[in-house]
Design a protein around this motif. Structure first.
Motif, PDB file in Angstrom:
ATOM      1  N   ILE A 112      96.494 -37.118 -45.406  1.00  0.00           N
ATOM      2  CA  ILE A 112      96.469 -38.018 -46.565  1.00  0.00           C
ATOM      3  C   ILE A 112      95.159 -37.847 -47.336  1.00  0.00           C
ATOM      4  O   ILE A 112      95.152 -37.836 -48.554  1.00  0.00           O
ATOM      5  CB  ILE A 112      96.663 -39.490 -46.134  1.00  0.00           C
ATOM      6  N   ARG A 113      94.067 -37.669 -46.590  1.00  0.00           N
ATOM      7  CA  ARG A 113      92.781 -37.479 -47.280  1.00  0.00           C
ATOM      8  C   ARG A 113      92.796 -36.248 -48.160  1.00  0.00           C
ATOM      9  O   ARG A 113      92.133 -36.197 -49.181  1.00  0.00           O
ATOM     10  CB  ARG A 113      91.646 -37.341 -46.267  1.00  0.00           C
ATOM     11  N   LYS A 114      93.546 -35.232 -47.740  1.00  0.00           N
ATOM     12  CA  LYS A 114      93.644 -34.019 -48.560  1.00  0.00           C
ATOM     13  C   LYS A 114      94.858 -34.094 -49.479  1.00  0.00           C
ATOM     14  O   LYS A 114      95.264 -33.089 -50.052  1.00  0.00           O
ATOM     15  CB  LYS A 114      93.746 -32.779 -47.671  1.00  0.00           C
ATOM     16  N   GLU A 115      95.449 -35.265 -49.596  1.00  0.00           N
ATOM     17  CA  GLU A 115      96.614 -35.497 -50.460  1.00  0.00           C
ATOM     18  C   GLU A 115      97.800 -34.608 -50.104  1.00  0.00           C
ATOM     19  O   GLU A 115      98.595 -34.252 -50.958  1.00  0.00           O
ATOM     20  CB  GLU A 115      96.238 -35.324 -51.938  1.00  0.00           C
ATOM     21  N   ASN A 116      97.904 -34.237 -48.849  1.00  0.00           N
ATOM     22  CA  ASN A 116      99.061 -33.465 -48.399  1.00  0.00           C
ATOM     23  C   ASN A 116     100.085 -34.434 -47.812  1.00  0.00           C
ATOM     24  O   ASN A 116     100.246 -34.566 -46.607  1.00  0.00           O
ATOM     25  CB  ASN A 116      98.630 -32.405 -47.384  1.00  0.00           C
ATOM     26  N   ARG A 139      97.752 -47.341 -43.207  1.00  0.00           N
ATOM     27  CA  ARG A 139      97.508 -47.914 -44.528  1.00  0.00           C
ATOM     28  C   ARG A 139      96.035 -48.263 -44.717  1.00  0.00           C
ATOM     29  O   ARG A 139      95.443 -47.978 -45.754  1.00  0.00           O
ATOM     30  CB  ARG A 139      98.380 -49.173 -44.687  1.00  0.00           C
ATOM     31  N   LEU A 140      95.429 -48.886 -43.709  1.00  0.00           N
ATOM     32  CA  LEU A 140      94.020 -49.266 -43.845  1.00  0.00           C
ATOM     33  C   LEU A 140      93.141 -48.024 -43.941  1.00  0.00           C
ATOM     34  O   LEU A 140      92.173 -47.992 -44.688  1.00  0.00           O
ATOM     35  CB  LEU A 140      93.584 -50.141 -42.666  1.00  0.00           C
ATOM     36  N   ALA A 141      93.469 -46.995 -43.173  1.00  0.00           N
ATOM     37  CA  ALA A 141      92.664 -45.769 -43.228  1.00  0.00           C
ATOM     38  C   ALA A 141      92.852 -45.068 -44.565  1.00  0.00           C
ATOM     39  O   ALA A 141      91.908 -44.509 -45.121  1.00  0.00           O
ATOM     40  CB  ALA A 141      93.046 -44.841 -42.080  1.00  0.00           C
ATOM     41  N   ALA A 142      94.076 -45.097 -45.097  1.00  0.00           N
ATOM     42  CA  ALA A 142      94.372 -44.337 -46.314  1.00  0.00           C
ATOM     43  C   ALA A 142      94.009 -45.100 -47.577  1.00  0.00           C
ATOM     44  O   ALA A 142      93.703 -44.495 -48.598  1.00  0.00           O
ATOM     45  CB  ALA A 142      95.861 -43.994 -46.351  1.00  0.00           C
ATOM     46  N   ASN A 166      78.667 -43.620 -31.480  1.00  0.00           N
ATOM     47  CA  ASN A 166      78.461 -42.173 -31.457  1.00  0.00           C
ATOM     48  C   ASN A 166      79.459 -41.451 -32.352  1.00  0.00           C
ATOM     49  O   ASN A 166      79.594 -40.258 -32.287  1.00  0.00           O
ATOM     50  CB  ASN A 166      78.657 -41.629 -30.036  1.00  0.00           C
ATOM     51  N   GLY A 167      80.198 -42.205 -33.168  1.00  0.00           N
ATOM     52  CA  GLY A 167      81.294 -41.621 -33.940  1.00  0.00           C
ATOM     53  C   GLY A 167      80.834 -40.812 -35.128  1.00  0.00           C
ATOM     54  O   GLY A 167      79.654 -40.497 -35.293  1.00  0.00           O
ATOM     55  N   THR A 168      81.804 -40.485 -35.973  1.00  0.00           N
ATOM     56  CA  THR A 168      81.553 -39.601 -37.103  1.00  0.00           C
ATOM     57  C   THR A 168      80.838 -40.300 -38.249  1.00  0.00           C
ATOM     58  O   THR A 168      80.433 -39.667 -39.203  1.00  0.00           O
ATOM     59  CB  THR A 168      82.899 -39.074 -37.627  1.00  0.00           C
ATOM     60  N   GLY A 169      80.721 -41.603 -38.176  1.00  0.00           N
ATOM     61  CA  GLY A 169      80.031 -42.336 -39.228  1.00  0.00           C
ATOM     62  C   GLY A 169      80.999 -43.029 -40.167  1.00  0.00           C
ATOM     63  O   GLY A 169      82.100 -42.542 -40.415  1.00  0.00           O
ATOM     64  N   ILE A 170      80.553 -44.171 -40.664  1.00  0.00           N
ATOM     65  CA  ILE A 170      81.422 -44.964 -41.551  1.00  0.00           C
ATOM     66  C   ILE A 170      81.481 -44.319 -42.925  1.00  0.00           C
ATOM     67  O   ILE A 170      80.460 -43.910 -43.478  1.00  0.00           O
ATOM     68  CB  ILE A 170      80.897 -46.409 -41.635  1.00  0.00           C
ATOM     69  N   GLU A 171      82.677 -44.199 -43.461  1.00  0.00           N
ATOM     70  CA  GLU A 171      82.814 -43.562 -44.764  1.00  0.00           C
ATOM     71  C   GLU A 171      83.132 -44.562 -45.871  1.00  0.00           C
ATOM     72  O   GLU A 171      82.778 -44.360 -47.020  1.00  0.00           O
ATOM     73  CB  GLU A 171      83.900 -42.505 -44.730  1.00  0.00           C
ATOM     74  N   SER A 172      83.840 -45.618 -45.520  1.00  0.00           N
ATOM     75  CA  SER A 172      84.137 -46.596 -46.567  1.00  0.00           C
ATOM     76  C   SER A 172      84.239 -47.989 -45.971  1.00  0.00           C
ATOM     77  O   SER A 172      84.574 -48.165 -44.802  1.00  0.00           O
ATOM     78  CB  SER A 172      85.454 -46.244 -47.267  1.00  0.00           C
ATOM     79  N   LYS A 174      84.814 -41.384 -40.668  1.00  0.00           N
ATOM     80  CA  LYS A 174      85.141 -40.131 -41.357  1.00  0.00           C
ATOM     81  C   LYS A 174      86.436 -39.484 -40.874  1.00  0.00           C
ATOM     82  O   LYS A 174      86.972 -38.609 -41.547  1.00  0.00           O
ATOM     83  CB  LYS A 174      83.968 -39.145 -41.229  1.00  0.00           C
ATOM     84  N   VAL A 175      86.935 -39.874 -39.695  1.00  0.00           N
ATOM     85  CA  VAL A 175      88.225 -39.315 -39.273  1.00  0.00           C
ATOM     86  C   VAL A 175      89.351 -40.353 -39.347  1.00  0.00           C
ATOM     87  O   VAL A 175      90.453 -40.102 -38.891  1.00  0.00           O
ATOM     88  CB  VAL A 175      88.170 -38.688 -37.854  1.00  0.00           C
ATOM     89  N   GLY A 176      89.056 -41.510 -39.916  1.00  0.00           N
ATOM     90  CA  GLY A 176      90.132 -42.463 -40.172  1.00  0.00           C
ATOM     91  C   GLY A 176      90.296 -43.557 -39.129  1.00  0.00           C
ATOM     92  O   GLY A 176      91.251 -44.322 -39.172  1.00  0.00           O
ATOM     93  N   ASN A 177      89.375 -43.675 -38.172  1.00  0.00           N
ATOM     94  CA  ASN A 177      89.434 -44.826 -37.266  1.00  0.00           C
ATOM     95  C   ASN A 177      89.064 -46.071 -38.065  1.00  0.00           C
ATOM     96  O   ASN A 177      88.139 -46.052 -38.868  1.00  0.00           O
ATOM     97  CB  ASN A 177      88.459 -44.650 -36.098  1.00  0.00           C
ATOM     98  N   VAL A 178      89.801 -47.133 -37.810  1.00  0.00           N
ATOM     99  CA  VAL A 178      89.654 -48.324 -38.629  1.00  0.00           C
ATOM    100  C   VAL A 178      89.066 -49.466 -37.818  1.00  0.00           C
ATOM    101  O   VAL A 178      89.572 -49.817 -36.756  1.00  0.00           O
ATOM    102  CB  VAL A 178      91.031 -48.770 -39.174  1.00  0.00           C
TER     103      VAL A 178
END
Ligand SMILES: *[C@@H]1O[C@H](CO)[C@@H](O)[C@H](O)[C@H]1NC(C)=O
Ligand SMILES: *[C@@H]1O[C@H](CO)[C@@H](O)[C@H](O)[C@H]1NC(C)=O
Ligand SMILES: *[C@@H]1O[C@H](CO)[C@@H](O)[C@H](O)[C@H]1NC(C)=O
Ligand SMILES: *[C@@H]1O[C@H](CO)[C@@H](O)[C@H](O)[C@H]1NC(C)=O
Ligand SMILES: *[C@@H]1O[C@H](CO)[C@@H](O)[C@H](O)[C@H]1NC(C)=O
Length: 930
Positions: free
Chosen positions: A141-145, A288-291, A845-851, A891-895
């Motif tokens: 979804i992040r790559k709109e595929n 939905r929350l991740a996207a 230790n995760g990928t970091g918060i993106e939004s 960054k990988v969509g964990n909410v």
């Protein structure tokens, strides 16, 4: 004779063929109930879409008020106040069908795989399929595929739903979903180990609850063993049960599957269906929350349906054409802004020689304007260009059923891609139209008739048009593009004749049609158009009583005047040159279709064909019809196959109503040659007859390619894809060619020796490079062709590349302060008061918060930079809004979710952190309790 069907009106849940194909093991309907995987999935999807539409409407300040419960009315209401006219529900239907089909295919492609069905206590492996699948969906979804995302979603939901039918979760008196199945950071606990007996013997095979009392008491989790080929199972273990499960006859006999509702298990079956539905909703909410709401709706096909896709030659002689393409883009963007016809997406692919691409895809009209403004003509040498390579990118990058426009003045250098392009056209059902300006006096090279014919062939195969004009005339020809950039374009009739001859083409216009336009391409043409009252107009009357006629190059565009057009029309065309005829309009009465094949086994069903239908046997199609008030507002008279280019031989199909607008059509005698689908019926709203035609041409083949892919690819890892090829034609050598639209390196055998009627196995290896971003997808096309070229077929697959996910930890929310904590309970007193909340957000230790997004509450949310390890979020609100919810996505969509509600219970306020309850996404819930 065809059966006359009337669609019943229910919520738009498509019950596919599963309901008709006899006993299946996976949530089958029993008696009046219809709890299948499809109905569970449909219920959850429609509910989640409605909630999302509601939220989007609230955020945008309009009311979400569907006029009815049909999917088309839902789409219309969801698009909001701009959607005042006709809006097509076709893309939403297609999205639902894609998800349903993939859900059902788990029962064909992974029939004997325990993890896919949570059978045989394969809990960890089953959960891993779900969580890896969810990660892939989010990356896609992040790559709109979105198509890749939908396909995985269908499969993942199947596995998740099976847990509740095949395990003892509901026997343990659980009424809520097992959240840990979609939360890889939480352990699966209290699993019955291999040596623990779990079931008592049940000689009759149907005992209400054979789970052993100590298993129930200790709340141990187990699932039924399933053996399709063997009755072996560990000692004392439960079986799945049913005739196709050989282990069910080994002691302890019977089974615990709740797939079917029987008299002995009604309560457990119903409980399993309810929890499976709730679990599907939780999974969808997480996605939905991740996207985000907008991308979630786009994945579901809920967007304005017009997509503007241009493939443009940028060699030296093309500057006039580029100017015109730019003018058209500006005109469409500026004139349709804020209307339902505003494109929801823009696609631009430049090509030159020897380069092509990149594909530019954006939802932002200003970005499209700036990208097309950047295009300049620069000389790529005096050679033909990489037109088909550019077109390949557009076909794979655009949503299915898009209209793609190619601007060029030269023949294609990469003509060896032609078969791949035809396969992609058939698979995507997109239409491709060409604006060829090569015949003008300013062309820089000779145009070989044969090559222009290649473009004509592709246009015809897709239902598009090959328009040949001078560069000067081009601005007059591009109205065709404006005509198609609408939200509800339908084709009433399309025919081609080569060589031309005098012929009369009848067609029916129904009352729902608007902006009816007839296009004729060809030279030396005369025609007479006749309306239902017998009034006529010919080619010389540019502005007559029936229509205005615009002639430019080889194109005639005939725009009907009258609003009162309903009834039987005809057009007589006379020419000895090749010509094409196309009648289009705007209407919400439309249909989508797929050629399908039935599959057998313990869980029979129907699968969408991934290639051309087989020759020498009946063809089946699954068709969904859409009306102005849902499928119930239509009655279908006839579905048939007709050749676009040949004699008017129509072969009708027999229809089986699958419910809710879905029809299974079986055509016993398939036309020899290229055919399209025609649908005729009556619109009950206006009581007028209608006809619609599909645009993509199809034909049968004796060759068949089988290919199945389940997992995603990883960068730099060679991915082995087994496939098998069979022919009903003559034995011998068949050439194999494979292409992908990203030029990932591949290896595969260049030819296979086939024996009539036998599958020959082979393997293709594809390796995405190290630099491939997670969520990227690639479209792979494999073709098999007999040496003489007499017969061929193809298979098209979407593969997604997902970086191995190791971060399964959602962001954490820690409450720091709430001040003050005394908002008035009486909301009429709330006005002058404010409250503030402050929280620390971390991703460990995760990928970091993106939004970070506010989801509930009318106050303002601010936060410190996302790059810091601890982010401080501050919320400030009027006391008139006493609930806040915001989510942090990494960054990988964990909410992760923060929720706070002002509590007015008596006593001094105190904070408690409670663990996640039934809501899937809770990381921390803060509730003030006395
Ligand atoms: C028909 O198309 C024209 C533009 O081509 C547009 O202005 C008009 O609103 C359309 N009519 C309907 C009924 O959609
Ligand atoms: C070909 O592949 C199918 C499915 O993977 C398998 O069942 C069959 O045994 C294979 N045939 C041969 C000859 O290897
Ligand atoms: C919140 O983060 C700040 C640093 O930004 C830290 O000093 C404070 O102790 C944290 N509070 C809680 C409750 O985690
Ligand atoms: C982070 O990683 C370290 C070492 O791998 C581990 O000890 C620690 O518990 C992890 N912290 C969190 C919050 O996951
Ligand atoms: C909270 O918002 C209100 C209204 O916008 C404003 O008056 C007040 O100063 C804000 N408080 C803080 C601490 O930002």
């Amino acid at each position: 004779m065809c059966a006359r069907l009337t669609m019943t009106s229910l919520l738009g849940i498509a019950l596919l063929a599963w309901t008709l194909s006899g006993p299946t093991v996976a949530f089958v309907p029993i008696g009046g109930g219809a709890s299948t995987h499809i109905s569970i999935t449909g219920t959850a999807l429609l509910q989640k879409v409605k909630e999302t539409c509601q939220a989007v409407a609230e955020a945008s300040g309009y009311e979400f008020k569907p006029t009815g419960s049909s999917p088309e009315e839902l789409v219309q209401a969801c698009l909001g106040p701009t959607a005042t006219g006709d809006v097509s529900g076709a893309k939403f239907y297609s999205a639902l069908q894609e998800i349903y089909m993939q859900n059902g295919l788990v029962d064909r492609d992974f029939v004997n795989s325990a993890p896919h069905h949570f059978s045989s206590e394969a809990f960890l492996e089953g959960r891993s399929l779900i969580t890896q699948g969810m990660a892939a969906i989010k990356a896609n979804i992040r790559k709109e595929n979105f198509q890749a995302a939908r396909e995985t979603l269908g499969r993942v939901l199947h596995t998740l739903q099976d847990f509740y039918s095949h395990s003892n979760w509901v026997e343990l008196d659980n009424t809520e979903p097992y959240i840990n199945l979609i939360r890889p950071d939480l352990p699966l606990e209290n699993l019955a180990d291999k040596d623990t007996a779990t079931c008592s013997d049940c000689a009759s095979g149907t005992c209400p609850n054979p789970i052993l009392p100590n298993i129930l008491k200790e709340k141990k989790l187990t699932s039924g063993y399933m053996g399709i080929f063997s009755s072996d199972k560990p000692k004392g273990k439960c079986s799945h049960g049913g005739a196709s499960d050989l282990t069910s006859t080994a002691v302890p006999r019977g089974g615990i599957s709740k797939d079917e509702r029987r008299s002995d298990n009604v309560a457990l079956h119903n409980a399993a269906v309810n929890v499976a539905t709730a679990a599907s909703l939780e999974l969808l909410q997480d996605i939905r929350l991740a996207a985000g709401d907008n991308d979630f709706l786009r994945m579901m096909g809920i967007a304005r349906s017009s997509v503007l896709s241009f493939v443009i030659d940028t060699t030296g002689s093309m500057s006039d054409d580029i100017d015109e393409a730019r003018a058209v883009v500006y005109e469409i963007i500026d004139s349709k802004k804020g209307t339902q016809d505003e494109p929801s997406e823009y696609i631009l692919v430049p090509f030159n020689d020897p380069s092509f691409g990149p594909l530019i895809r954006t939802t932002d009209p200003n970005k499209m304007k700036s990208e097309i403004s950047k295009l300049t003509a620069n000389d790529g040498g005096d050679t033909p260009e990489m037109c088909l390579s550019g077109l390949q990118l557009a076909l794979t990058g655009a949503p299915a059923s898009s209209h793609i426009y190619v601007f060029t003045d030269a023949i294609a250098k990469d003509i060896d891609l032609k078969d791949t392009i035809v396969a992609l056209i058939r698979s995507t059902k997109s239409t491709v139209s060409f604006f060829m300006t090569g015949a003008s006096s300013r062309r820089r090279r000779s145009l070989r008739a044969a090559s222009f014919n290649d473009y004509k062939d592709l246009a015809l195969a897709s239902g598009g048009q090959a328009i040949q004009v001078s560069k000067k005339q081009l601005p007059q020809a591009t109205d065709v593009i404006l005509d198609t950039s609408t939200s509800a374009l339908v084709t009433v009739l399309q025919r081609a004749r080569n060589p031309g001859k005098q012929e009369t083409f009848p067609f029916t216009l129904d009352q729902s049609l608007k902006n009816i336009t007839i296009y004729i391409t060809g030279t030396s043409i005369t025609f007479t158009l006749t309306n239902p009252d017998g009034m006529t107009q010919n080619q010389d009357q540019a502005s007559g009583q029936l229509a205005t006629i615009q002639t430019v190059g080889n194109l005639r565009r005939i725009r009907l005047n009258s609003e009162k057009h309903t009834g039987a029309w005809k057009i007589q065309i006379n020419s000895n040159q090749p010509y094409t005829l196309k009648v289009t309009g705007q209407s919400t009465i439309a249909f989508i279709y797929n050629f399908v094949e039935s599959f057998k086994g313990p869980h029979p069903g129907y699968a969408v064909l991934n290639g051309r239908p087989q020759a020498g046997q009946p063809a089946s199609l699954m068709l969904s019809v859409m009306g102005r008030k849902g499928p119930s507002s239509l009655s279908i008279g006839e579905v048939s196959l007709v050749m676009v280019s040949g004699p008017e031989a129509v072969t009708s199909g027999t229809m089986t109503d699958m419910g809710n607008g879905d029809i299974l059509v079986t055509v016993n005698t398939v036309p020899e040659g290229e055919f399209v689908v025609i649908l005729k019926g009556t619109d009950k709203v206006s009581n007028s007859h209608f006809q619609r035609q599909s645009t993509t041409q199809m034909s049968v083949s004796k060759v068949n390619i089988q290919m199945v892919v389940d997992s995603s690819l990883e960068p730099e890892k060679a991915f082995k894809l087994p496939f098998s090829v069979m022919t009903q034609g003559s034995s011998g050598s068949y050439s194999i060619s494979a292409r992908n639209d990203r030029n990932f390196p591949m290896s595969y055998p260049n030819s296979l020796t086939l024996t009539t009627g036998e599958y020959t196995n082979a393997t293709l290896t594809i390796t995405p490079p190290d630099s491939t971003q997670s969520g990227t997808d690639t479209t792979l096309t494999i073709e098999a062709k007999s040496t003489k070229g007499a017969d061929s077929n193809y298979a098209v697959l979407r593969l997604s590349v997902v970086t191995k996910i190791t971060d399964f930890t959602p962001p954490l929310c820690n409450l720091v302060t709430v001040l003050p904590d005394d908002c008035p309970a009486d909301l009429s007193q709330c006005k002058p008061f404010h409250w503030q909340l402050s929280a620390n957000l971390t991703d460990g230790n995760g990928t970091g918060i993106e939004s970070i997004t506010l989801r509930q509450g009318e106050g303002t949310l601010s936060y410190t930079p996302l790059s810091a390890p601890i982010i401080q979020a501050d919320y400030n609100s009027s006391c008139c809004s006493q609930v806040v919810e915001f989510v942090a996505v990494d960054k990988v969509g964990n909410v992760g979710r923060c929720y706070y509600e002002i509590d007015h219970s008596a006593g001094p306020p105190a904070l408690t952190l409670s663990l996640p309850l039934w809501l899937c996404l809770l990381v921390s819930v803060f509730i003030v309790r006395p």
